[in-house]
Design a protein around this motif. Structure first.
Motif, PDB file in Angstrom:
ATOM      1  N   LYS A 370      41.041  22.386  33.999  1.00 18.60           N
ATOM      2  CA  LYS A 370      41.143  22.222  32.549  1.00 18.60           C
ATOM      3  C   LYS A 370      40.124  23.089  31.817  1.00 18.60           C
ATOM      4  O   LYS A 370      40.274  23.363  30.633  1.00 18.60           O
ATOM      5  N   ASP A 371      39.106  23.575  32.557  1.00 17.66           N
ATOM      6  CA  ASP A 371      38.069  24.401  31.949  1.00 17.66           C
ATOM      7  C   ASP A 371      38.311  25.890  32.108  1.00 17.66           C
ATOM      8  O   ASP A 371      37.620  26.712  31.487  1.00 17.66           O
ATOM      9  N   THR A 372      39.266  26.271  32.961  1.00 16.86           N
ATOM     10  CA  THR A 372      39.463  27.699  33.221  1.00 16.86           C
ATOM     11  C   THR A 372      40.891  28.184  32.992  1.00 16.86           C
ATOM     12  O   THR A 372      41.161  29.374  33.193  1.00 16.86           O
ATOM     13  N   GLY A 373      41.821  27.322  32.597  1.00 21.33           N
ATOM     14  CA  GLY A 373      43.170  27.793  32.352  1.00 21.33           C
ATOM     15  C   GLY A 373      44.187  26.661  32.338  1.00 21.33           C
ATOM     16  O   GLY A 373      43.833  25.487  32.352  1.00 21.33           O
ATOM     17  N   VAL A 374      45.458  27.055  32.355  1.00 20.76           N
ATOM     18  CA  VAL A 374      46.545  26.086  32.222  1.00 20.76           C
ATOM     19  C   VAL A 374      47.636  26.427  33.225  1.00 20.76           C
ATOM     20  O   VAL A 374      47.930  27.603  33.464  1.00 20.76           O
ATOM     21  N   ILE A 375      48.250  25.407  33.806  1.00 24.06           N
ATOM     22  CA  ILE A 375      49.361  25.595  34.742  1.00 24.06           C
ATOM     23  C   ILE A 375      50.629  24.997  34.146  1.00 24.06           C
ATOM     24  O   ILE A 375      50.599  23.921  33.535  1.00 24.06           O
ATOM     25  N   PHE A 376      51.752  25.715  34.300  1.00 27.85           N
ATOM     26  CA  PHE A 376      53.044  25.176  33.864  1.00 27.85           C
ATOM     27  C   PHE A 376      54.059  25.357  34.985  1.00 27.85           C
ATOM     28  O   PHE A 376      53.838  26.096  35.939  1.00 27.85           O
ATOM     29  N   ASP A 377      55.191  24.695  34.863  1.00 23.28           N
ATOM     30  CA  ASP A 377      56.186  24.694  35.926  1.00 23.28           C
ATOM     31  C   ASP A 377      56.955  26.003  35.992  1.00 23.28           C
ATOM     32  O   ASP A 377      57.172  26.669  34.968  1.00 23.28           O
ATOM     33  N   PHE A 378      57.406  26.360  37.182  1.00 26.64           N
ATOM     34  CA  PHE A 378      58.190  27.577  37.382  1.00 26.64           C
ATOM     35  C   PHE A 378      59.390  27.603  36.441  1.00 26.64           C
ATOM     36  O   PHE A 378      60.159  26.634  36.351  1.00 26.64           O
ATOM     37  N   GLY A 379      59.520  28.717  35.728  1.00 26.38           N
ATOM     38  CA  GLY A 379      60.705  28.959  34.905  1.00 26.38           C
ATOM     39  C   GLY A 379      60.845  28.082  33.681  1.00 26.38           C
ATOM     40  O   GLY A 379      61.869  28.141  32.987  1.00 26.38           O
ATOM     41  N   ASN A 380      59.850  27.290  33.349  1.00 24.92           N
ATOM     42  CA  ASN A 380      59.952  26.349  32.238  1.00 24.92           C
ATOM     43  C   ASN A 380      59.443  27.001  30.949  1.00 24.92           C
ATOM     44  O   ASN A 380      58.277  26.887  30.580  1.00 24.92           O
ATOM     45  N   SER A 381      60.335  27.686  30.246  1.00 21.85           N
ATOM     46  CA  SER A 381      59.959  28.417  29.038  1.00 21.85           C
ATOM     47  C   SER A 381      59.503  27.491  27.925  1.00 21.85           C
ATOM     48  O   SER A 381      58.601  27.825  27.148  1.00 21.85           O
ATOM     49  N   GLU A 382      60.121  26.317  27.817  1.00 19.34           N
ATOM     50  CA  GLU A 382      59.728  25.365  26.783  1.00 19.34           C
ATOM     51  C   GLU A 382      58.292  24.895  26.988  1.00 19.34           C
ATOM     52  O   GLU A 382      57.500  24.824  26.045  1.00 19.34           O
ATOM     53  N   ASP A 393      46.264  28.086  18.886  1.00 16.29           N
ATOM     54  CA  ASP A 393      45.829  27.273  17.749  1.00 16.29           C
ATOM     55  C   ASP A 393      44.386  26.772  17.895  1.00 16.29           C
ATOM     56  O   ASP A 393      43.862  26.130  16.992  1.00 16.29           O
ATOM     57  N   ASN A 394      43.764  27.093  19.021  1.00 16.21           N
ATOM     58  CA  ASN A 394      42.414  26.564  19.277  1.00 16.21           C
ATOM     59  C   ASN A 394      41.501  27.685  19.769  1.00 16.21           C
ATOM     60  O   ASN A 394      41.344  27.905  20.969  1.00 16.21           O
ATOM     61  N   LYS A 395      40.894  28.380  18.828  1.00 17.75           N
ATOM     62  CA  LYS A 395      40.024  29.520  19.158  1.00 17.75           C
ATOM     63  C   LYS A 395      38.822  29.085  19.982  1.00 17.75           C
ATOM     64  O   LYS A 395      38.403  29.792  20.909  1.00 17.75           O
ATOM     65  N   ASN A 396      38.255  27.937  19.654  1.00 24.81           N
ATOM     66  CA  ASN A 396      37.078  27.460  20.389  1.00 24.81           C
ATOM     67  C   ASN A 396      37.409  27.164  21.849  1.00 24.81           C
ATOM     68  O   ASN A 396      36.606  27.428  22.741  1.00 24.81           O
ATOM     69  N   LEU A 397      38.588  26.600  22.075  1.00 24.95           N
ATOM     70  CA  LEU A 397      39.006  26.309  23.441  1.00 24.95           C
ATOM     71  C   LEU A 397      39.187  27.602  24.225  1.00 24.95           C
ATOM     72  O   LEU A 397      38.786  27.696  25.389  1.00 24.95           O
ATOM     73  N   ARG A 398      39.791  28.615  23.579  1.00 20.57           N
ATOM     74  CA  ARG A 398      39.956  29.902  24.263  1.00 20.57           C
ATOM     75  C   ARG A 398      38.602  30.509  24.609  1.00 20.57           C
ATOM     76  O   ARG A 398      38.411  31.069  25.693  1.00 20.57           O
ATOM     77  N   ALA A 399      37.652  30.407  23.705  1.00 17.83           N
ATOM     78  CA  ALA A 399      36.303  30.952  23.966  1.00 17.83           C
ATOM     79  C   ALA A 399      35.645  30.215  25.128  1.00 17.83           C
ATOM     80  O   ALA A 399      34.985  30.827  25.979  1.00 17.83           O
ATOM     81  N   LYS A 400      35.824  28.895  25.171  1.00 20.47           N
ATOM     82  CA  LYS A 400      35.254  28.103  26.264  1.00 20.47           C
ATOM     83  C   LYS A 400      35.879  28.506  27.600  1.00 20.47           C
ATOM     84  O   LYS A 400      35.171  28.683  28.607  1.00 20.47           O
ATOM     85  N   ILE A 401      37.203  28.647  27.600  1.00 16.92           N
ATOM     86  CA  ILE A 401      37.894  29.043  28.831  1.00 16.92           C
ATOM     87  C   ILE A 401      37.444  30.434  29.265  1.00 16.92           C
ATOM     88  O   ILE A 401      37.244  30.693  30.459  1.00 16.92           O
ATOM     89  N   LYS A 402      37.248  31.332  28.301  1.00 18.47           N
ATOM     90  CA  LYS A 402      36.797  32.682  28.631  1.00 18.47           C
ATOM     91  C   LYS A 402      35.465  32.644  29.360  1.00 18.47           C
ATOM     92  O   LYS A 402      35.306  33.265  30.422  1.00 18.47           O
ATOM     93  N   ASN A 403      34.500  31.945  28.814  1.00 19.62           N
ATOM     94  CA  ASN A 403      33.178  31.877  29.438  1.00 19.62           C
ATOM     95  C   ASN A 403      33.240  31.233  30.813  1.00 19.62           C
ATOM     96  O   ASN A 403      32.590  31.688  31.763  1.00 19.62           O
ATOM     97  N   ASN A 404      34.023  30.165  30.927  1.00 17.19           N
ATOM     98  CA  ASN A 404      34.157  29.499  32.221  1.00 17.19           C
ATOM     99  C   ASN A 404      34.851  30.384  33.252  1.00 17.19           C
ATOM    100  O   ASN A 404      34.500  30.375  34.436  1.00 17.19           O
ATOM    101  N   SER A 405      35.831  31.164  32.798  1.00 16.21           N
ATOM    102  CA  SER A 405      36.538  32.072  33.710  1.00 16.21           C
ATOM    103  C   SER A 405      35.615  33.171  34.210  1.00 16.21           C
ATOM    104  O   SER A 405      35.622  33.516  35.401  1.00 16.21           O
TER     105      SER A 405
END
Length: 791
Positions: A370-382, A393-405
């Protein structure tokens, strides 16, 4: 079954003739820079020169367009950059068809994988080659699918130690596949995989012995961080939100999953742009042409997304690719193959700080939390659209994930991958390989980037100056020493600007009383911290820096030297009141530098007075098993014996020499271990009779140790000190308990510390100046016939 891997263009290399018992396709010369032949590091004569051990890598190789070819090129380049004194790397290039490639000089053999006779000839050639010590095979099932038995016979015919890297590891194998993998592994002394998941599968599903298995993560490139705004402007993307994927295009990439998700994403974020970077896979082009790409383009048109999708149908040069990744807001990895063990594209994106949304391949499940990215199901465009919208929609979350990555991927840098491979080769060689780390080029880029018109900024966020941290006398004193050392070695006119900047800062910190303040904010105001902290050490460092400046007066403007001399004498008048152990040691170093230049009696008197205080401290605390000045080992320990050595050089007092040697030898006994140097932790000092916390090592302590050992070697000519000096410096290059680099060659900066499980990625002034002092000191033991490289 081909595993999808990163694929991008790299520099091709000049062809030279290589002796071989196998025919190699005739090629023409390529007039480009040879990165493998380029001398990127110099050899310090600390060991008897030995012939590098030859490693033969059997792999696909550029200019063949293949993810494993790119992987092998990058690994070999990293090994050469780190260990060219110890390893001579040659390649047997795997070829799948009649196409003729123009290779670099590293190619020793070629193997047409579809011809059975070639395997026997190659095995005979390798066995009869006395230079080859170890064979490394980059394995993909698709390479050998036409000659599986010939390949297996080849492995068992080899008489040299064999290491294999499995790029694909399939779970729940059928009996035939399980037997094949077991037979392959039986011929090898070691099996390398890139994830712990793959290691578990080989151990549990294939019944391979765990002691034969090791994990070395897919390598990634270090980057010098640049803001996404800067890069978006450079590539004319404005303020658009960028989604990116890259790699050789094939149906397995499932790019349509993203395109199907885009209408909903664009409806909420109309400035979204999806970049699809990469050529179509050459095998796909041969079989299907551009059918898949054209189907994607039609889908884009059907959705009316022409302004929101951009196909970049080419191999991007690596620097350009890394810039595209750094400007990316979200990286999308949508493969539809659940058995894809590892992805180079995925790893590269994370190492550039991209927030990643990925399908659940084993590599993603292992790295993404949850701190380094997101997983979704194969082929699930929705589902993909929902996750993209949440992140956009969440710039702060992206910045947090960037640093953690960035933190999560630091250990995977190609430099660290090279260290892990080299250590394994050394172990398997049974004494035939002794690793010698190459010295990096001297690079002041980060020092300059951290320096403003005022001085060097105290802290950094990754490799960007943190202006809120302000400035310190400590850092500017160290930076002044670095710029003076560099000027002394290279007489570079650019140094004068740095020297003037740091010297001016020191002058600004001096009070009318002759004392110095340490902390200054960006408004040029001295902060309250100056009045809540003992500043004796800072004052001592200032005298050391001024003494060094004065010691190179022959190559500096006379006006500057006169100014420095006046400041030095004014500060010296206050130095008599110093009683802090390290402050006295710094001061003695500065006084001795000054005295060697001007030989003034009052300076000699002060040297004797301070050295006498250090002598008394030593005699008060020293006992049979504790030859030290205090009841604990703390920070900057090595400057204490060094100060006594310099005091002896000036005064010729025999007791100072005796104390200098005994205290340094004691310090060495506490900080050097079989694996290298392990300086006292900043998380807990070493008390008399106790052991220290091993974790929390600082570059400054290692750098001071290097400088001290150099001073002792120069004076006493004891080879043991020179050998320890090189071992200590190797700490920066990866000879530490994490086997990771502390010096970042991409930026020229130095990480701020070595923690229990990771390095501190910030590259502040103290660590960078400390590294540079150590690196410049190393030049004092370089053979005078060698030419120093600089940037």
């Amino acid at each position: 079954m081909n595993n999808k891997k990163t694929s991008h263009p790299r520099v091709l290399y000049p062809q030279i003739e290589v002796a071989s018992t196998l025919p190699i396709a005739k090629t023409t010369s390529v007039k480009n820079e040879d990165a493998f032949a380029k001398e990127s590091a110099r050899t310090a004569p600390t060991m008897v020169a030995q012939k590098p051990a030859e490693l033969l890598v059997i792999t696909s190789f550029p200019p063949r367009e293949c993810g494993i070819a790119t992987y092998s090129h990058d690994l070999i380049e990293a090994l050469n950059n780190k260990f060219s004194q110890s390893l001579k790397i040659r390649v047997c290039a795997l070829e799948a068809g009649e196409e003729v490639f123009t290779y670099s000089h590293v190619i020793k053999y070629t193997l047409k994988t579809f011809l059975p006779d070639g395997y026997v000839k190659l095995a005979n050639a390798i066995n009869q080659d006395p230079d080859i010590q170890i064979v490394l095979i980059q394995h993909e099932f698709g390479f050998f699918k036409l000659q599986e038995q010939a390949f297996l016979d080849f492995l068992h015919q080899l008489s040299k130690p064999l290491v294999i890297v499995f790029h694909t590891v399939l779970p729940r194998p059928v009996d035939k596949l399980k037997l094949a993998v077991q037979q392959i592994a039986a011929a090898c002394v070691s099996v390398i995989v890139m994830t712990h998941n793959s290691k578990g599968i080989l151990a549990n599903d294939y019944d391979l012995p765990k002691e034969k298995l090791s994990v070395i993560a897919h390598g990634t490139h270090l980057v010098s961080s640049v803001s996404d705004k800067t890069l978006k402007k450079k590539y004319a993307f404005g303020n658009r939100k960028i989604l990116t994927t890259f790699g050789l295009l094939s149906r397995g990439k499932s790019i349509e999953t993203t395109i199907d998700a885009l209408p909903l994403i664009v409806s909420i974020f109309p400035d979204t742009l999806f970049l699809v970077i990469g050529k179509t896979h050459p095998e796909v082009v041969r079989s299907d042409g551009e059918e898949y790409r054209e189907s994607l383009e039609k889908k884009v048109q059907a959705y009316g997304l022409e302004d929101h999708v951009k196909f970049i149908n080419k191999y991007l040069p690596l620097p350009e690719l890394l810039e595209y990744l750094q400007l990316t807001d979200i990286y999308l990895f949508t493969t539809n193959d659940p058995n894809q063990a590892v992805s180079g594209t995925f790893a590269y994106a994370m190492s550039c700080g991209c927030p990643v949304i990925s399908t659940p391949i084993p590599h993603a499940r292992e790295l993404l939390t949850k701190d380094t990215g997101v997983i979704f199901d194969f082929g699930n465009s929705e589902q993909l659209a929902e996750q993209v919208i949440t992140l956009l929609d969440n710039k702060n979350l992206r910045a947090k994930i960037k640093n953690n990555s960035l933190q999560a991927m630091t250990a995977t840098a190609w430099e660290n991958s090279a260290i892990s491979h080299a250590l394994q080769f050394q172990q398997l060689s049974k004494g035939k390989i002794t690793l010698q780390y190459n010295l990096p080029v001297i690079n002041l880029a980060h020092l300059k980037a951290m320096t403003t018109r005022t001085g060097i900024v105290q802290f950094a966020k990754i490799n960007q100056p943190d202006m809120r941290s302000g400035y310190t006398l400590d850092d500017n004193a160290r930076a002044l020493i670095v710029s003076c050392m560099h000027h002394k070695l290279f007489d570079d006119a650019d140094n004068m600007h740095l020297i003037k900047t740091y010297f001016s800062f020191i002058k600004r910190c001096m009070l009318p009383t002759g004392n110095f303040l340490n902390y200054m904010d960006t408004e040029y105001l001295f902060t309250k911290q100056n009045y809540a902290t003992n500043l004796e050490d800072s004052n001592g460092r200032a005298l050391w820096a001024l003494g060094y400046l004065i010691s190179i007066k022959k190559i500096l403007p006379e006006e500057m030297i006169d100014d420095a001399g006046a400041i030095f004498k004014k500060a010296m008048a206050k130095a008599e009141t110093i009683h802090s152990t390290r402050a006295m040691a710094f001061t003695v170093k500065g006084l001795c530098l000054y005295y060697n230049t001007y030989s003034q009696p009052d300076v000699l008197i002060l040297i004797k007075k301070l050295a006498k205080r250090l002598e008394r401290m030593y005699e008060h605390e020293s006992e049979k098993n504790w030859k030290w000045f205090e009841s604990s080992l703390t920070y900057a320990n090595s400057i204490l014996p060094e100060a006594m050595l310099h005091a002896w050089q000036i005064t010729k007092e025999p007791l100072y020499r005796e104390i200098a040697i005994s205290s340094l030898d004691f310090l060495i006994s506490k900080t050097f271990i079989d694996e290298g140097i392990s300086v006292v932790s900043n998380k807990g000092w070493m008390q008399k009779g106790e052991k220290t916390n091993r974790f929390g090592e600082q570059p400054i302590d290692v750098a001071y140790t290097v400088m001290t050992l150099c001073a002792f070697y120069e004076e006493l000519k004891n080879e043991a000190y020179r050998d320890k000096m090189r071992i200590a410096f190797n700490w920066f290059l990866g000879q530490n308990y994490l086997h990771q680099i502390i010096y970042n060659p991409a930026t020229g900066g130095c990480y701020d510390g070595l923690e229990e499980k990771n390095v501190n990625l910030n590259q502040g002034a103290e660590s960078t100046a400390s590294y540079l002092m150590a690196r410049l000191t190393m030049d004092l033991i370089i053979d005078s016939g060698n030419q120093t490289e600089r940037e």
